[in-house]
Write an enzyme that holds these catalytic residues in place. Structure first.
Site, PDB file in Angstrom:
ATOM      1  N   GLN A  30      36.038  79.544 -52.902  1.00  0.00           N
ATOM      2  CA  GLN A  30      36.113  80.749 -53.720  1.00  0.00           C
ATOM      3  C   GLN A  30      37.530  80.981 -54.232  1.00  0.00           C
ATOM      4  O   GLN A  30      38.487  80.363 -53.765  1.00  0.00           O
ATOM      5  CB  GLN A  30      35.661  81.956 -52.891  1.00  0.00           C
ATOM      6  N   HIS A  61      34.944  98.343 -40.798  1.00  0.00           N
ATOM      7  CA  HIS A  61      35.011  97.507 -39.595  1.00  0.00           C
ATOM      8  C   HIS A  61      34.617  98.273 -38.333  1.00  0.00           C
ATOM      9  O   HIS A  61      33.929  97.737 -37.464  1.00  0.00           O
ATOM     10  CB  HIS A  61      36.426  96.912 -39.448  1.00  0.00           C
ATOM     11  N   GLU A 105      34.092  81.394 -39.520  1.00  0.00           N
ATOM     12  CA  GLU A 105      34.462  81.646 -40.929  1.00  0.00           C
ATOM     13  C   GLU A 105      34.491  80.300 -41.657  1.00  0.00           C
ATOM     14  O   GLU A 105      35.159  79.367 -41.232  1.00  0.00           O
ATOM     15  CB  GLU A 105      35.829  82.343 -40.970  1.00  0.00           C
ATOM     16  N   GLY A 137      28.462  79.657 -40.913  1.00  0.00           N
ATOM     17  CA  GLY A 137      27.786  80.479 -39.912  1.00  0.00           C
ATOM     18  C   GLY A 137      26.292  80.194 -39.818  1.00  0.00           C
ATOM     19  O   GLY A 137      25.680  80.399 -38.767  1.00  0.00           O
ATOM     20  N   ASP A 154      29.625  89.746 -40.793  1.00  0.00           N
ATOM     21  CA  ASP A 154      30.613  90.383 -41.683  1.00  0.00           C
ATOM     22  C   ASP A 154      30.670  89.556 -42.962  1.00  0.00           C
ATOM     23  O   ASP A 154      31.639  88.859 -43.239  1.00  0.00           O
ATOM     24  CB  ASP A 154      31.969  90.414 -40.967  1.00  0.00           C
TER      25      ASP A 154
HETATM   26  N1  SAM Z   1      33.904  93.202 -45.556  1.00  0.00           N
HETATM   27  C1  SAM Z   1      33.527  92.287 -46.533  1.00  0.00           C
HETATM   28  C2  SAM Z   1      32.492  92.715 -47.504  1.00  0.00           C
HETATM   29  O1  SAM Z   1      31.574  93.484 -47.164  1.00  0.00           O
HETATM   30  O2  SAM Z   1      32.611  92.321 -48.656  1.00  0.00           O
HETATM   31  C3  SAM Z   1      33.286  90.899 -46.009  1.00  0.00           C
HETATM   32  C4  SAM Z   1      34.639  90.372 -45.727  1.00  0.00           C
HETATM   33  S1  SAM Z   1      34.861  88.791 -45.100  1.00  0.00           S
HETATM   34  C5  SAM Z   1      36.315  88.405 -46.009  1.00  0.00           C
HETATM   35  C6  SAM Z   1      33.600  87.734 -45.741  1.00  0.00           C
HETATM   36  C7  SAM Z   1      33.851  86.278 -45.385  1.00  0.00           C
HETATM   37  O3  SAM Z   1      32.630  85.573 -45.230  1.00  0.00           O
HETATM   38  C8  SAM Z   1      34.652  85.487 -46.439  1.00  0.00           C
HETATM   39  O4  SAM Z   1      35.913  85.213 -45.955  1.00  0.00           O
HETATM   40  C9  SAM Z   1      33.820  84.218 -46.668  1.00  0.00           C
HETATM   41  O5  SAM Z   1      34.616  83.051 -46.750  1.00  0.00           O
HETATM   42  C10 SAM Z   1      32.926  84.209 -45.440  1.00  0.00           C
HETATM   43  N2  SAM Z   1      31.670  83.469 -45.609  1.00  0.00           N
HETATM   44  C11 SAM Z   1      30.869  83.404 -46.702  1.00  0.00           C
HETATM   45  N3  SAM Z   1      29.804  82.630 -46.451  1.00  0.00           N
HETATM   46  C12 SAM Z   1      29.923  82.195 -45.159  1.00  0.00           C
HETATM   47  C13 SAM Z   1      29.128  81.376 -44.324  1.00  0.00           C
HETATM   48  N4  SAM Z   1      27.986  80.819 -44.767  1.00  0.00           N
HETATM   49  N5  SAM Z   1      29.559  81.138 -43.064  1.00  0.00           N
HETATM   50  C14 SAM Z   1      30.716  81.691 -42.591  1.00  0.00           C
HETATM   51  N6  SAM Z   1      31.506  82.472 -43.353  1.00  0.00           N
HETATM   52  C15 SAM Z   1      31.112  82.728 -44.614  1.00  0.00           C
END
Ligand code: SAM
Length: 284
Positions: A30, A61, A105, A137, A154
């Protein structure tokens, strides 16, 4: 000259004045941007969508984390899926009874950006109980059986690598990955602008888990400001009560009263969820 950033994901804008662009890169997953803004302080933006801001991140959070952790009677092993900014880790780390925190992550560059530019959010990533896994994940949960007491999803919006985090298959994996008595929480978007998604995720959770409930918080930097969360349990019935020995936590949003009030839903949402309840109980 004034510079403004606009998050335009839902056909309207959330705009804020930018003081500086602190970081910008395209990772394998991304576009990652960290902005310094007048109103929200520092802000993490992924693919032009606001993820978290210094000003209001606690409203998100704390409610994503403390609601399941203050209900579960003995949370020892906790997994966070996504959450690379570290805000959920910081809140889980406030619970002394938690012995292991797994942050799963997919994009290590988000973790790097948070560590570098968002120290107040990422400050607990150094905690000795935290293990950071640079993994998808969805694949992670597919292999786990009775590993975790609490799983916290998250996730960003359901696009790109995150689409599968909103699927029934993923929820079934999470349920299998929970130990008896385990709980999962997840952000499920806006009751106003993504109501079909909120209802779909509730239906998905009612099918994949023994029981589920929707609760809400106010996150000013997200579309509409009013935000929905899902709580799902491996066992029935899902208790919403705080555990008896719940200690006072150092929080800015979560309180026992806010916890209870968060499950009181407005009629338009309650009625939409009742349709699912009737479907699931075969009375639809
Ligand atoms: N609080 C935020 C929101 O509601 O928009 C979410 C924040 S957090 C930064 C989301 C994270 O999920 C990102 O850093 C992204 O890289 C990660 N992410 C996306 N798809 C994922 C997956 N399949 N497995 C693990 N992490 C993932």
């Amino acid at each position: 000259m004034q510079v403004w950033f606009s998050d335009q994901t839902d056909g309207f804008c959330i705009s804020c004045r930018v003081k500086a662009v602190l970081h910008h890169e395209r990772s394998s997953y991304q576009e990652i941007c960290v902005l310094d803004t007048d109103v929200f302080g520092r802000m993490l933006v992924l693919d032009d969508v606001i993820q978290t801001t210094e000003r209001d991140e606690f409203t998100y959070h704390e409610m994503l984390v403390h609601v399941p952790l203050m209900i579960h009677p003995a949370p020892r092993r906790v997994a966070i899926i996504g959450g690379g900014d570290g805000g959920s880790v910081r809140e889980v780390a406030k619970h002394p009874e938690v012995g292991e925190i797994f942050l799963v992550e997919i994009d290590a560059r988000v973790v790097w950006a948070a560590r570098t530019f968002l120290p107040t959010i990422s400050c607990a990533l150094q905690d000795g109980r935290v293990k950071i896994l640079e993994e998808d994940g969805i694949a992670h949960m597919a292999t786990k059986r009775e590993e975790y007491d609490v799983i916290i999803v998250d996730a960003p919006d359901p696009v790109g690598a995150a689409v599968g985090l909103f699927s029934e298959e993923f929820y079934r994996s999470c349920c299998r990955a929970l130990r008896p008595g385990g709980l999962m929480s997840a952000q499920v978007e806006s009751p106003h602008f993504h109501r079909e998604l909120v209802v779909r995720m509730y239906r998905t959770a009612r099918r994949a888990f023994a029981d589920a409930a929707i609760y809400t918080s106010c996150v000013p930097s997200y579309p509409g400001g009013y935000w929905a969360f899902l709580l799902a349990s491996r066992n029935e019935p899902l208790s919403l009560d705080l555990r008896g020995d719940a200690k006072e936590l150092e929080t800015r949003y979560w309180t026992p009263e806010v916890h209870r009030a968060a499950f009181a839903l407005p009629r338009f949402l309650q009625e939409a969820l009742e349709v699912v309840d009737r479907e699931v109980s075969g009375r639809g």
